[in-house]
Design a protein around this motif. Structure first.
Motif, PDB file in Angstrom:
ATOM      1  N   GLU A  51      24.049  12.603  12.833  1.00 55.35           N
ATOM      2  CA  GLU A  51      22.785  12.202  13.451  1.00 55.35           C
ATOM      3  C   GLU A  51      23.006  11.740  14.891  1.00 55.35           C
ATOM      4  O   GLU A  51      22.191  12.022  15.773  1.00 55.35           O
ATOM      5  CB  GLU A  51      22.113  11.092  12.634  1.00 55.35           C
ATOM      6  CG  GLU A  51      20.769  10.678  13.194  1.00 55.35           C
ATOM      7  CD  GLU A  51      19.828  10.131  12.138  1.00 55.35           C
ATOM      8  OE1 GLU A  51      18.862   9.456  12.524  1.00 55.35           O
ATOM      9  OE2 GLU A  51      20.052  10.377  10.949  1.00 55.35           O
ATOM     10  N   GLU A  80      10.599  13.906  15.391  1.00 55.65           N
ATOM     11  CA  GLU A  80      10.677  12.618  14.702  1.00 55.65           C
ATOM     12  C   GLU A  80       9.558  11.680  15.135  1.00 55.65           C
ATOM     13  O   GLU A  80       9.119  10.826  14.370  1.00 55.65           O
ATOM     14  CB  GLU A  80      12.024  11.946  14.977  1.00 55.65           C
ATOM     15  CG  GLU A  80      13.184  12.472  14.176  1.00 55.65           C
ATOM     16  CD  GLU A  80      14.415  11.603  14.324  1.00 55.65           C
ATOM     17  OE1 GLU A  80      14.926  11.134  13.298  1.00 55.65           O
ATOM     18  OE2 GLU A  80      14.854  11.388  15.473  1.00 55.65           O
ATOM     19  N   ASP A  84       3.077  13.580  10.623  1.00 55.75           N
ATOM     20  CA  ASP A  84       3.240  14.728   9.725  1.00 55.75           C
ATOM     21  C   ASP A  84       2.193  15.801  10.015  1.00 55.75           C
ATOM     22  O   ASP A  84       2.494  17.003   9.999  1.00 55.75           O
ATOM     23  CB  ASP A  84       3.114  14.283   8.266  1.00 55.75           C
ATOM     24  CG  ASP A  84       4.290  13.432   7.816  1.00 55.75           C
ATOM     25  OD1 ASP A  84       5.318  13.417   8.523  1.00 55.75           O
ATOM     26  OD2 ASP A  84       4.183  12.786   6.759  1.00 55.75           O
ATOM     27  N   ARG A 102       9.413  20.347   8.461  1.00 61.28           N
ATOM     28  CA  ARG A 102       9.596  19.477   7.293  1.00 61.28           C
ATOM     29  C   ARG A 102      11.033  18.974   7.161  1.00 61.28           C
ATOM     30  O   ARG A 102      11.421  18.444   6.125  1.00 61.28           O
ATOM     31  CB  ARG A 102       9.159  20.235   6.038  1.00 61.28           C
ATOM     32  CG  ARG A 102       7.696  20.670   6.133  1.00 61.28           C
ATOM     33  CD  ARG A 102       7.232  21.528   4.990  1.00 61.28           C
ATOM     34  NE  ARG A 102       5.891  22.051   5.262  1.00 61.28           N
ATOM     35  CZ  ARG A 102       5.230  22.888   4.481  1.00 61.28           C
ATOM     36  NH1 ARG A 102       5.797  23.323   3.356  1.00 61.28           N
ATOM     37  NH2 ARG A 102       4.018  23.320   4.807  1.00 61.28           N
ATOM     38  N   SER A 104      14.486  16.807   8.904  1.00 67.74           N
ATOM     39  CA  SER A 104      14.726  15.409   9.242  1.00 67.74           C
ATOM     40  C   SER A 104      15.729  15.335  10.381  1.00 67.74           C
ATOM     41  O   SER A 104      16.399  16.315  10.706  1.00 67.74           O
ATOM     42  CB  SER A 104      15.252  14.644   8.024  1.00 67.74           C
ATOM     43  OG  SER A 104      16.474  15.205   7.577  1.00 67.74           O
TER      44      SER A 104
END
Length: 358
Positions: A51, A80, A84, A102, A104
């Motif tokens: 990340e 991020e 949504d 969808r 991350s």
């Protein structure tokens, strides 16, 4: 959390140039998308990217993409930071993939607000460059994409092997990293049950048929995306030629079957098309699947001259604007499924019948 510019996305005039009706063979070929997969040297592939490194890479690419000056109205959004609903809207607009919408972690999208260019950051690969256009202007779109690719390459060192070409997460994209996808409207081939023959024939030519939103999505409203399957060992010119050879045959097949159905079942076909238009023009509740199915029939009717009322441009726009996220953006609030069906029906009535419809 950030929001996308609502006025920009909620207007049907902004549905995207790729949904226009003036491209070559527009009666069958709705649009073309050409994509390049690229990765950045000295960064692990996305599947092995921590990340922290993903955030570093996104920042690195964001700065360089915004400095490209490829469009007056270019913009970048970090996924991020978006709600949504906004991510789903970008997916419905075909600017990003389902995986990016969808997923991350640090990821984003750079695009021109004329919606003919988008660059996904930290999807399956570090970069997915895409250009869009109406009809099947394959050569013209490839030239535009090459220009963007070259501009980025001056700022970013790509992962490249002198023997294998551009290195990608998925082996099928190694080489040129080029994917040509053409969206076709094939209602006659579906109705006549000849679509399976098309699937089999294209598979033998190393082409794939995918759904309305591309890889991993289902077939909706008789719309299909035809694209090349592999890139390794083939030049961009050869891949372009492979798809270009098949397209005229598919277009002619669809047109021949349309003519045959019109000749053999003229009144029956007219009745089916007028019924579809009648439902869309008067329904008080309609879900997104039914809307696409009926819009497919109406689009066929417009292209065959059976329907004189709605413009093809409006029908093409409704294919996008009637989807769930767009309906909620139009209403400026989150809606339950039943509420969406009511708003969708009202919006379609207004678009097909004029602003006075209720």
């Amino acid at each position: 959390m950030a929001d996308l510019p609502r006025s920009f996305f909620s207007s049907p005039e902004n549905a995207g140039h790729w949904m226009a009706h003036d491209g070559p063979d527009h009666d069958v070929v709705v649009s073309t998308r050409i994509r390049l997969a690229r990765n950045v040297q000295n960064f692990p592939f996305r599947s092995r990217l921590s990340e922290e490194r993903a955030k570093e890479l996104e920042g690195h690419l964001k700065a360089r993409l915004l400095g490209l000056d490829v469009a007056r109205d270019q913009a970048y959004f970090g996924l991020e930071q978006l709600h949504d609903l906004d991510r789903e809207l970008l997916f419905e607009r075909h600017l990003i993939s389902m995986e990016l919408a969808r997923g991350s972690g640090p990821r984003g999208v750079f695009f021109s607000r004329s919606r003919n260019l988008s660059v996904m950051v930290n999807e399956e690969d570090h970069l997915r460059l895409q250009v869009f256009g109406p009809g099947q202007d394959l050569a013209g779109l490839l030239e535009k994409l090459r220009d963007v690719d070259q501009r980025i390459a001056r700022q970013v060192e790509y992962a490249y092997h002198p023997r294998f070409g551009y290195l990608t997460s998925c082996p099928t994209n190694v080489g040129t990293g080029l994917r040509i996808s053409v969206m076709l409207h094939l209602p006659a081939l579906v109705y006549s049950k000849e679509i399976e023959k098309v699937f089999n024939a294209t598979a033998k030519m190393k082409l794939a048929i995918r759904g309305f939103y591309g890889e991993g999505t289902s077939y909706l409203g008789d719309f299909f995306q035809v694209s090349n399957q592999v890139t390794l060992g083939r030049t961009q010119e050869r891949l372009l030629g492979d798809v270009s050879k098949v397209l005229p045959k598919l277009v002619e097949q669809e047109r021949n079957v349309r003519r045959a159905i019109l000749e053999d079942q003229g009144k029956g076909l007219e009745d089916r098309i007028h019924r579809a238009f009648g439902v869309l023009s008067h329904a008080r509740r309609i879900n997104s699947q039914e809307a696409l199915d009926l819009l497919s029939q109406v689009r066929l009717g417009v292209c065959l001259g059976i329907l004189q009322g709605p413009e093809l441009k409006a029908v093409n726009e409704l294919l996008v604007m009637s989807q769930p996220a767009h309906i909620q953006i139009l209403e400026k609030r989150d809606l339950k499924e039943e509420e969406r069906d009511l708003v969708r029906a009202r919006y379609i009535r207004q678009r097909l019948s004029g602003p006075s419809a209720n």
